[in-house]
Scaffold this motif. Structure first.
Motif, PDB file in Angstrom:
ATOM      1  N   ALA A 242       7.260  -2.983   7.737  1.00 30.96           N
ATOM      2  CA  ALA A 242       6.231  -4.022   7.496  1.00 30.96           C
ATOM      3  C   ALA A 242       4.826  -3.419   7.598  1.00 30.96           C
ATOM      4  N   ALA A 243       4.615  -2.542   8.591  1.00 34.18           N
ATOM      5  CA  ALA A 243       3.280  -1.937   8.775  1.00 34.18           C
ATOM      6  C   ALA A 243       2.938  -1.028   7.600  1.00 34.18           C
ATOM      7  N   ARG A 245       3.745  -1.361   4.452  1.00 34.49           N
ATOM      8  CA  ARG A 245       3.270  -2.167   3.317  1.00 34.49           C
ATOM      9  C   ARG A 245       1.868  -2.740   3.621  1.00 34.49           C
ATOM     10  N   ARG A 246       1.715  -3.271   4.823  1.00 31.87           N
ATOM     11  CA  ARG A 246       0.433  -3.904   5.203  1.00 31.87           C
ATOM     12  C   ARG A 246      -0.704  -2.876   5.162  1.00 31.87           C
ATOM     13  N   LEU A 249      -1.490  -1.463   1.588  1.00 31.14           N
ATOM     14  CA  LEU A 249      -2.235  -2.468   0.802  1.00 31.14           C
ATOM     15  C   LEU A 249      -3.701  -2.461   1.215  1.00 31.14           C
ATOM     16  N   ALA A 250      -3.926  -2.362   2.524  1.00 29.90           N
ATOM     17  CA  ALA A 250      -5.309  -2.438   3.045  1.00 29.90           C
ATOM     18  C   ALA A 250      -6.158  -1.258   2.555  1.00 29.90           C
TER      19      ALA A 250
END
Ligand code: HGY
Ligand code: MN
Ligand code: MN
Length: 399
Positions: A242-243, A245-246, A249-250
């Motif tokens: 999850a991290a 992808r997050r 993206l950032a």
């Protein structure tokens, strides 16, 4: 023989019935078949073939010597990969040599077609292993000890395939012979679709690397263990996914992928005792990849602590941004009548060699824009266009 026909000749080798696509990995039977096929095809063109100390195959047109014009790519694939990533550069090189011979061209310089070993790192985890060994970019002892998913070391696999792993290591003599290196490769994104061109010249390769995250907790019964009593390594592993992808993206232009995750023991009704996963992270610009990985690692450490699990993180490979030789890029572009230039997010042997010898890349349009999957594709007309373009630049560079 035309590049597309040569591709047809190997279309049955290493087909992966489970994953789809092809699985052809360093020193496995399928890759061995491809090596034999390449040697036979090169010898039919009158090339003198030798395998170097690191398992890379060199097919010389004329006498090996300094300032050689060298072209080629790799034959190994990712697990379940496409038909073009790697082999397209090899068959286009053979096609180009045959076309130049047919018009009576004789290179004015030493000339070779090369096939690098284990470019994908699909078996032993380190990409561009053959070109990294050649250039001394990886310690030979570390390479020999790399293990595949079954625990077989590179040294064992190489010797079973008839190579002497004790010879692995930097090969300054082979490297010093290369005057220029040109790799033709199928495009692995949508760049040439959007540009509406069958061929492009490579400009840069973005920084990229691979990190291994290992979590250990307490294996236990999936039914008899209350949630509050668990130390489940799959929980911090999920936090990494999850991290990734997050955080990617950032960044706006970064990429982070977890494509490989291995729980042990791997039972449906068993809380894993350990989980290993591999993060592939790539961000244009220097130090940004490390920053992205640091952010993901922080999230992983927090999640491991909260779950009462241990965590170790190790960098398995890293390559800084590559900018291909500007002079060579201009020569290629000019010789091809001003084709577009294309940056890539994919690593290549040309990217490893670029730190040592003037290196360049040609890309051939992939109408699906998909790669490292069975849908990877190139039209026959574009494959021919690529082989003609490669022949033209090789003739130019060898005159
Ligand atoms: O992973 C890569 O970028 C390349 O396909 N080896
Ligand atoms: Mn690839
Ligand atoms: Mn490739």
């Amino acid at each position: 023989m035309r590049a597309s026909q040569l591709l047809d000749e190997i279309a049955a080798v290493g087909r992966d019935r489970v994953r789809g696509g092809f699985s052809r990995h360093a020193f496995d039977p399928a890759e061995g078949e491809l090596r034999t096929w390449f040697v036979e095809r090169a010898q039919r063109l009158g090339l003198d073939v030798e395998t170097d100390r690191n398992g890379n195959i060199w097919a010389w047109w004329g006498t090996p010597g300094p300032d050689a014009v060298v072209t080629g790519s790799h034959l190994d694939s990712v697990p379940g990969g496409g038909a073009f990533d790697g082999p397209l550069g090899v068959v286009s090189a053979l096609d180009a040599v045959e076309a130049l011979q047919a018009k009576g061209f004789v290179p004015g310089k030493p000339f070779a077609v090369v096939v690098f070993a284990e470019e994908e790192g699909g078996r032993f985890g380190v990409p561009c292993l053959g070109s990294r060994l050649l250039t001394g970019s990886i310690d030979a002892d570390r390479a020999r000890a790399l293990r595949d998913p079954d625990g077989v070391t590179l040294a064992e696999a190489a010797s079973r395939a008839g190579h002497d792993p004790e010879r692995f290591g930097a090969d300054p003599e082979a490297l010093s012979r290369i005057g220029r290196f040109i790799e033709l490769h199928v495009e692995q994104g949508r760049g040439l679709i959007d540009l509406g061109s069958p061929v492009a010249v490579g400009s840069t390769v973005i920084a990229h690397g691979r990190w291994r995250f290992s979590f250990s907790g307490q294996g236990n019964h999936a039914g008899a263990t209350l949630i509050g009593d668990r130390h489940d390594p799959m929980i911090p592993a999920a936090a990494v996914v999850a991290a990734a992808r997050r955080a990617a993206l950032a960044t706006g232009d970064g990429r982070a992928t977890v494509g490989r995750l291995v729980p042990t023991p791997g039972g449906t009704n068993v809380i894993a005792s350990t989980v290993d996963l591999w993060l592939d992270a790539r961000v244009p610009g220097d130090k940004r990849t490390q920053a992205l990985v640091a952010e993901i690692t922080e999230a992983a450490e927090e999640a491991a602590l909260a779950e009462g699990c241990l965590i170790t993180v190790s960098e398995e490979s890293y390559s800084d941004t590559v900018t291909f030789d500007a002079g060579l890029r201009d020569e290629l572009s000019k010789r091809l009548g001003g084709v577009p230039e294309l940056p890539t997010g994919a690593g290549h042997d040309a990217g490893v060699l670029a730190a040592h010898v003037p290196s360049g890349m040609l890309y051939v349009r992939n109408p699906t824009g998909v790669s490292h999957a069975p849908e990877e594709f190139a039209e026959v007309a574009d494959v021919d266009h690529g082989a003609r373009a490669l022949a033209a630049v090789l003739e130019h560079l060898s005159t």
